[in-house]
Design a protein around this motif. Structure first.
Motif, PDB file in Angstrom:
ATOM      1  N   ASP A   1       2.148  -7.252  -3.842  1.00 55.05           N
ATOM      2  CA  ASP A   1       1.329  -6.887  -4.998  1.00 55.05           C
ATOM      3  C   ASP A   1      -0.130  -6.686  -4.607  1.00 55.05           C
ATOM      4  N   ILE A   2      -0.631  -7.486  -3.668  1.00 53.68           N
ATOM      5  CA  ILE A   2      -1.997  -7.276  -3.169  1.00 53.68           C
ATOM      6  C   ILE A   2      -2.120  -5.870  -2.587  1.00 53.68           C
ATOM      7  N   GLY A   3      -1.100  -5.454  -1.837  1.00 49.58           N
ATOM      8  CA  GLY A   3      -1.107  -4.103  -1.281  1.00 49.58           C
ATOM      9  C   GLY A   3      -1.033  -3.034  -2.361  1.00 49.58           C
ATOM     10  N   LEU A   4      -0.270  -3.297  -3.426  1.00 50.61           N
ATOM     11  CA  LEU A   4      -0.181  -2.335  -4.534  1.00 50.61           C
ATOM     12  C   LEU A   4      -1.537  -2.101  -5.174  1.00 50.61           C
ATOM     13  N   LEU A   5      -2.378  -3.129  -5.170  1.00 47.75           N
ATOM     14  CA  LEU A   5      -3.693  -3.017  -5.797  1.00 47.75           C
ATOM     15  C   LEU A   5      -4.718  -2.326  -4.898  1.00 47.75           C
ATOM     16  N   LEU A   6      -4.375  -2.190  -3.613  1.00 42.75           N
ATOM     17  CA  LEU A   6      -5.326  -1.576  -2.678  1.00 42.75           C
ATOM     18  C   LEU A   6      -5.246  -0.059  -2.725  1.00 42.75           C
ATOM     19  N   ASN A   7      -6.390   0.558  -2.672  1.00 40.89           N
ATOM     20  CA  ASN A   7      -6.478   2.010  -2.566  1.00 40.89           C
ATOM     21  C   ASN A   7      -6.950   2.330  -1.144  1.00 40.89           C
ATOM     22  N   PRO A   8      -6.083   2.898  -0.289  1.00 43.70           N
ATOM     23  CA  PRO A   8      -6.470   3.116   1.111  1.00 43.70           C
ATOM     24  C   PRO A   8      -7.736   3.940   1.280  1.00 43.70           C
ATOM     25  N   ALA A   9      -7.891   4.968   0.443  1.00 44.12           N
ATOM     26  CA  ALA A   9      -9.087   5.804   0.550  1.00 44.12           C
ATOM     27  C   ALA A   9     -10.340   4.997   0.227  1.00 44.12           C
ATOM     28  N   ALA A  10     -10.264   4.213  -0.857  1.00 48.91           N
ATOM     29  CA  ALA A  10     -11.409   3.393  -1.240  1.00 48.91           C
ATOM     30  C   ALA A  10     -11.648   2.288  -0.209  1.00 48.91           C
ATOM     31  N   PHE A  11     -10.553   1.735   0.337  1.00 51.15           N
ATOM     32  CA  PHE A  11     -10.676   0.699   1.357  1.00 51.15           C
ATOM     33  C   PHE A  11     -11.379   1.254   2.598  1.00 51.15           C
ATOM     34  N   TRP A  12     -10.967   2.439   3.024  1.00 49.69           N
ATOM     35  CA  TRP A  12     -11.606   3.063   4.183  1.00 49.69           C
ATOM     36  C   TRP A  12     -13.067   3.401   3.885  1.00 49.69           C
ATOM     37  N   GLU A  13     -13.321   3.858   2.667  1.00 54.40           N
ATOM     38  CA  GLU A  13     -14.701   4.171   2.278  1.00 54.40           C
ATOM     39  C   GLU A  13     -15.569   2.918   2.309  1.00 54.40           C
ATOM     40  N   THR A  14     -14.981   1.781   1.861  1.00 48.96           N
ATOM     41  CA  THR A  14     -15.724   0.524   1.900  1.00 48.96           C
ATOM     42  C   THR A  14     -16.057   0.141   3.332  1.00 48.96           C
ATOM     43  N   LEU A  15     -15.089   0.319   4.241  1.00 41.68           N
ATOM     44  CA  LEU A  15     -15.310  -0.062   5.634  1.00 41.68           C
ATOM     45  C   LEU A  15     -16.268   0.871   6.358  1.00 41.68           C
ATOM     46  N   THR A  16     -16.410   2.093   5.847  1.00 33.78           N
ATOM     47  CA  THR A  16     -17.289   3.070   6.515  1.00 33.78           C
ATOM     48  C   THR A  16     -18.641   3.193   5.812  1.00 33.78           C
TER      49      THR A  16
ATOM     50  N   VAL B   1       0.836  -1.205   0.000  1.00 31.42           N
ATOM     51  CA  VAL B   1       0.000   0.000   0.000  1.00 31.42           C
ATOM     52  C   VAL B   1       0.874   1.259   0.000  1.00 31.42           C
ATOM     53  N   LEU B   2       1.909   1.255   0.840  1.00 27.69           N
ATOM     54  CA  LEU B   2       2.792   2.423   0.934  1.00 27.69           C
ATOM     55  C   LEU B   2       3.578   2.653  -0.353  1.00 27.69           C
ATOM     56  N   LEU B   3       4.016   1.579  -0.993  1.00 28.67           N
ATOM     57  CA  LEU B   3       4.827   1.705  -2.201  1.00 28.67           C
ATOM     58  C   LEU B   3       3.997   1.927  -3.459  1.00 28.67           C
ATOM     59  N   GLY B   4       2.712   1.672  -3.374  1.00 32.42           N
ATOM     60  CA  GLY B   4       1.852   1.673  -4.556  1.00 32.42           C
ATOM     61  C   GLY B   4       1.412   3.041  -5.021  1.00 32.42           C
ATOM     62  N   PRO B   5       0.656   3.063  -6.125  1.00 40.82           N
ATOM     63  CA  PRO B   5       0.236   4.333  -6.739  1.00 40.82           C
ATOM     64  C   PRO B   5      -0.708   5.161  -5.880  1.00 40.82           C
ATOM     65  N   SER B   6      -1.346   4.544  -4.890  1.00 42.13           N
ATOM     66  CA  SER B   6      -2.281   5.291  -4.053  1.00 42.13           C
ATOM     67  C   SER B   6      -1.583   6.179  -3.035  1.00 42.13           C
ATOM     68  N   LEU B   7      -0.305   5.866  -2.695  1.00 40.61           N
ATOM     69  CA  LEU B   7       0.413   6.677  -1.714  1.00 40.61           C
ATOM     70  C   LEU B   7       1.709   7.218  -2.311  1.00 40.61           C
ATOM     71  N   PHE B   8       2.831   6.537  -2.100  1.00 43.38           N
ATOM     72  CA  PHE B   8       4.109   7.119  -2.521  1.00 43.38           C
ATOM     73  C   PHE B   8       4.468   6.862  -3.985  1.00 43.38           C
ATOM     74  N   ASN B   9       3.696   6.021  -4.658  1.00 44.67           N
ATOM     75  CA  ASN B   9       3.851   5.844  -6.109  1.00 44.67           C
ATOM     76  C   ASN B   9       5.271   5.441  -6.502  1.00 44.67           C
TER      77      ASN B   9
END
Length: 408
Positions: A284-299, A47-55
């Protein structure tokens, strides 16, 4: 991309590989020290290394695609390899009965959840199949307590072969229907092709592997290369008949299972995959996760996540209760069977990723499955340790915590 202006994704193969290996080297020990599953740390790193955060890493970069793709196959290969076929034979009837219950009940519950949230039948069936399988994540815990031959444990371990094959076959049918060739005749034809392929792999590769191991006696290098080649060829064979490659990888693990049982090269096969490829898949699973969308799903879509997580916990418990009277299990045995069948890692993650790529699962469902995996990885070992102690009548020592499964 939250930090798109800070970094340009690494595209060159060697720097990308160096970063993946560096992450796999330093993150797992840190999370082990924190008494947390390594799986959680590797996904978080992605998640940290992926396009949603530090890209920093691009999920579609060639190196990531190759290493994570092999990691996904290796995950399913090891799932097939770690099934104790002798235990299955020793407790075959018990295993089949519990296997059917712990497959059919979660499948039905997942189907109802999918339909209840407005998904089509095909997607709903796939959601059900994701709940139907289980991963033997807590096997080291029952082994630690000397319970591998205990009747409830043996039945649960043997049931894995039923649940994983069943879930992967449902995935295969769902993907075939999604591809547009979903008429009744086409489905029957595909099932016949799948059955022939499964038979050829299980009854063809086994004698071939035994013959090769006799030929390459004491040559672990050639034995290892042969096993890795079997994994790739069977996976490619599955793809050639429109099966997902993870199904071929799982079948390859089952096919060479008995051949590798007492061979020294077995440790090398485990070591190579768990050190090199599995961490890359989890990253790679983390790279595919979007934290904002993940949080939105949980909320905002928390009801979907709650339904999936609650559906798994409830349906797996119902499955254990369903065989209680038939087999004469005690309540501690029922609870132990339930906790053993809770963790969702191998088949669930691989199938969820395949469903997302085929647009059978929405990002919200995928995020809910990731939440399910993380919760069961954390809760499953704790419950298994507690219920195993109850069966052994071992008093729980103050301050003792459940073992945290690791990749090594």
């Amino acid at each position: 991309m939250l930090f798109a202006a800070i970094a340009v994704p690494i595209q060159a193969p060697l720097p990308a590989m160096a970063l993946l290996l560096m992450t796999a080297l330093f993150l797992p020990p840190l999370f082990r020290a924190l008494k947390l599953p390594e799986l959680l740390g590797l996904i978080l790193a992605g998640v940290l290394l992926g396009p949603s955060l530090f890209n920093i890493l691009e999920p579609k970069a060639d190196t990531v695609v190759l290493l994570a793709g092999i990691g996904k196959l290796y995950l399913m290969f090891l799932a097939g390899l770690e099934i104790d076929l002798s235990q299955f034979q020793a407790a075959r009837d018990r295993s089949l009965r519990f296997g059917f219950a712990t497959f059919a009940i979660p499948l039905l519950v997942g189907l109802l959840i999918g339909l209840g949230f407005g998904f089509g039948w095909n997607s709903a069936f796939l959601i059900g199949s994701l709940l139907a399988s289980h991963t033997l994540l807590t096997l080291p815990i029952v082994e630690h307590y000397g319970l591998l031959r205990q009747r409830a444990v043996a039945a649960t371990l043997g049931a894995t072969i039923f649940t994983d094959i069943g879930a992967l076959l449902v995935l295969a049918v769902c993907l075939a229907v999604q591809s547009g060739d979903g008429g009744l005749i086409a489905i029957v034809r595909d099932l016949l092709i799948f059955s022939v392929f499964i038979t050829l792999v299980l009854y063809g590769v086994k004698p071939l592997s035994r013959w090769f191991f006799r030929l390459a006696h004491n040559n672990e290098r050639n034995q290892f290369l042969f096993i890795f080649l079997v994994l790739l060829l069977v996976s490619l064979g599955a793809q050639a008949i429109q099966l997902d490659m993870i199904i071929g990888a799982f079948l390859a693990g089952l096919a060479v299972n008995e051949t590798l049982q007492d061979e020294p090269v077995r440790e090398k096969v485990d070591f190579f995959g768990k050190v090199m490829f599995l961490p890359c898949f989890f990253i790679d699973i983390g790279l595919l996760l979007n934290p904002a969308a993940f949080w939105e799903t949980l909320t905002t879509a928390g009801s979907l996540t709650f339904a999936i997580v609650g559906g798994l916990f409830g349906s797996k418990f119902l499955a254990a209760i369903a065989v209680k009277q038939w087999e004469g299990y005690s309540w501690p045995e029922v609870r132990l069977m339930w906790s053993l069948s809770l963790p969702q890692v191998a088949a669930t993650l691989a199938a969820a990723q395949a469903g997302l790529q085929a647009q059978l699962l929405s990002p919200a469902v995928f995020d809910s499955i990731i939440a399910l995996v993380l919760i069961t990885v954390l809760v499953g070992p704790l419950l298994t340790d507690r219920f195993a102690q109850q069966i052994c009548s071992v008093p729980k020592r103050e301050g003792r915590s459940a073992p945290v499964p690791s990749l090594d």
